[in-house]
Design an enzyme around this catalytic site. Structure first.
Site, mmCIF file in Angstrom:
data_model
loop_
_atom_site.group_PDB
_atom_site.id
_atom_site.type_symbol
_atom_site.label_atom_id
_atom_site.label_comp_id
_atom_site.label_asym_id
_atom_site.label_seq_id
_atom_site.Cartn_x
_atom_site.Cartn_y
_atom_site.Cartn_z
ATOM 1 C CG ASN A 15 12.602 -21.566 12.730
ATOM 2 O OD1 ASN A 15 12.283 -21.654 11.595
ATOM 3 N ND2 ASN A 15 12.466 -22.684 13.742
ATOM 4 C CG HIS A 67 -15.492 21.342 21.491
ATOM 5 N ND1 HIS A 67 -15.568 19.945 22.161
ATOM 6 C CD2 HIS A 67 -14.659 21.646 22.555
ATOM 7 C CE1 HIS A 67 -14.996 20.173 23.412
ATOM 8 N NE2 HIS A 67 -14.611 21.512 23.642
ATOM 9 C CB SER A 117 -14.613 16.247 -10.274
ATOM 10 O OG SER A 117 -16.105 15.794 -10.649
ATOM 11 C CE LYS A 161 -15.727 18.491 -6.032
ATOM 12 N NZ LYS A 161 -16.003 18.663 -4.707
ATOM 13 C CG ASN A 211 -12.195 17.054 -5.589
ATOM 14 O OD1 ASN A 211 -12.724 17.965 -5.154
ATOM 15 N ND2 ASN A 211 -12.396 16.274 -6.514
ATOM 16 C CD GLU A 254 -10.435 14.077 -0.330
ATOM 17 O OE1 GLU A 254 -11.728 13.547 -0.284
ATOM 18 O OE2 GLU A 254 -10.070 14.581 -1.460
HETATM 19 N N1 ARG Z 1 9.955 -18.587 5.379
HETATM 20 C C1 ARG Z 1 9.767 -18.695 6.897
HETATM 21 C C2 ARG Z 1 9.443 -17.592 7.432
HETATM 22 O O1 ARG Z 1 9.312 -16.392 6.580
HETATM 23 C C3 ARG Z 1 11.218 -18.954 7.251
HETATM 24 C C4 ARG Z 1 11.201 -19.888 8.239
HETATM 25 C C5 ARG Z 1 10.659 -21.137 7.974
HETATM 26 N N2 ARG Z 1 10.915 -22.110 9.254
HETATM 27 C C6 ARG Z 1 10.469 -23.320 8.899
HETATM 28 N N3 ARG Z 1 10.761 -23.994 10.254
HETATM 29 N N4 ARG Z 1 9.793 -23.738 8.089
HETATM 30 O O2 ARG Z 1 9.194 -17.498 8.443
#
Ligand code: ARG
Length: 459
Positions: free
Chosen positions: A109, A155, A276, A282, A284, A289
């Site tokens: 995490n 406008h 085209s 054409k 383009n 775009e």
């Molecule tokens: N692959 C996860 C992500 O991209 C990483 C963290 C995963 N954490 C967990 N507790 N499963 O966020």
């Protein structure tokens, strides 16, 4: 076998492995994941949590793993779930128990948030350089055609004549603010999550400031729950992308209009147009775009990340893994927009004749007449009304304002003199708009000089 499977009796179902993997997207983060792991190991040794020689082996093996990822010798296999597992797994395969020490005091995490922040820090710098290249192309085009006057529109109707360079420099200003937004977001991106663990910090004596310093962060995130749960840095990044893409999209729209036969102000180089399959004649403006069209994908990324986060309780939820898809697509899309826009602008030519023809419309100078009257002491609202009645007269009598006689002019505008008839010149009109930020040649020249200097200094 997953690195987290100690408490499990069954293997993960194949459909689940496919469904939950993020390696497809987060493999791009591997250089940052390796670097973060190396610094983490170094810190663990400094703090006496692991042996120095173990940290040394981990660091050098991680360098080898990075090389193997660079040259494709180590393949990214989706059963590895994500980039963190891929790298840790390779480390343990090579070093056994020593490799198994690297994850102390760390969670995926805080690891993923760290990887993303390192990645985005590089990306904002790259985008800023690409924006500078677009600005440089605009300034060069503006400089080359600084004598060209075109109708300015409100406008999408003829409003007042402007210098073509002035029109282009408007975008240079917008892109400067875009760069400032990226630079500003960078301050909030460049803070370290690592050391937050899964959500609550660690019982191990980690030195987060050491890690921050080694990884070039400006500081650490000061709340471990915030560090793993929030993705506002992605929202902010994709917001900045979206605003910048709005600017490139509007520029693309101007280019499309200018390249149409109705305007005919510019000629896009053939190398930046397509034909085209049916109509042989054409040519383009597809690139412009698609710059306009691909902007929708950038906005899609913004809506995705906002929607992803809005209902999540603290802290990390697996939903958050989906933070990459929209962000990366928005980033890649906008990067490709900037990469094609700069050379397209550099090869664009202006059709002076068509521009000259377009500014022969005398109505473009109606405001000049009203302002001339103000200078004679006529209240503006009255001057506006008088010029309006002259426009009505011309329309009703199918005559052009610059063809009218002084008597006809005086019938609507009692204080008009011979001088008024000279006002119907686009050159003169532009020359007299000398207010700061105005379109007069000397003002535009100042702006051109300012931008040339600034862009040289930054490039
Ligand atoms: N692959 C996860 C992500 O991209 C990483 C963290 C995963 N954490 C967990 N507790 N499963 O966020």
């Amino acid at each position: 076998m997953a690195l987290w499977d100690g408490r499990f009796q069954k293997d993960t179902d194949k459909s689940v492995a496919d469904f939950t993997e993020s390696l497809t997207l987060d493999q791009r983060l591997y250089p940052y994941d390796v670097w973060g792991s190396q610094v983490h190991a170094r810190m663990l040794a400094r703090q006496g949590i692991i042996q120095q020689e173990d940290a040394d082996s981990i660091e050098s093996e991680l360098s080898r793993i990075k090389e193997r990822l660079d040259n494709g010798a180590l393949s990214m296999q989706s059963h590895m779930e994500d980039i963190h597992m891929t790298i840790e797994n390779a480390l343990i395969e090579a070093l056994g128990d020593v490799g198994a020490k690297v994850h102390a005091g760390r969670s995926r995490n805080d690891q993923i948030a760290t990887d993303e922040r390192l990645f985005l820090r590089d990306q904002v710098d790259k985008l800023s350089d690409l924006l500078s290249a677009v600005q440089t192309a605009l300034v060069e085009l503006a400089d080359h055609y600084r004598d060209v006057i075109v109708p300015g529109y409100t406008h999408l109707q003829h409003a007042q004549p402007v210098s073509f360079a002035h029109h282009l420099l408007a975008y240079v200003e917008m892109f400067e603010r875009d760069k400032q937004r990226f630079a500003d977001a960078r301050h909030r991106i460049n803070l370290l999550p690592l050391g937050s663990g899964a959500l609550a910090g660690s019982t191990l004596p980690l030195d987060r400031n050491f890690v921050a310093g080694e990884l070039g962060f400006d500081g650490i995130l000061e709340n471990s729950m915030d560090a793993v749960a929030d993705r506002d840095y992605i929202i902010e990044f994709v917001s900045a992308l979206s605003i910048a893409a709005t600017h490139t999209s509007r520029l693309a729209e101007d280019i499309i209009l200018w390249a149409s036969p109705e305007f005919g102000f510019i000629e896009i180089d053939e190398a930046f147009c397509t034909g085209s399959s049916l109509m042989p004649q054409k040519k383009n403006p597809d690139v412009a775009e698609l710059i306009r069209g691909k902007t929708s994908r950038v906005f899609g990324g913004l809506v995705q990340i906002l929607t992803l986060l809005k209902g999540l309780p603290l802290t990390y939820n697996r939903d958050i893994q989906e933070d990459k898809a929209g962000m990366l697509d928005a980033l890649d899309t906008f990067t490709s927009i900037l990469s094609v826009l700069a050379p397209m602008l550099s090869s664009t030519e202006v059709n002076r004749q068509n521009a000259h023809h377009a500014v022969q419309d005398p109505y473009l100078m109606a405001t000049d007449l009203a302002e001339w009257l103000v200078q004679q002491g006529v209240p503006f609202r009255e001057a506006h009304r008088q010029v309006g009645s002259f426009v009505k007269f011309c329309n009703q009598n199918r005559t052009s304002p610059d063809q009218a006689s002084l008597e006809q002019l005086r019938a609507c505008i009692p204080s008009a003199t011979e001088e008024c008839l000279k006002l119907f010149s686009a050159e003169r009109s532009v020359q007299s708009r000398t207010t700061e930020g105005g379109t007069a040649p000397e003002r535009v020249q100042e702006q051109l000089s300012k931008w040339k200097k600034r862009l040289q200094a930054s490039g």
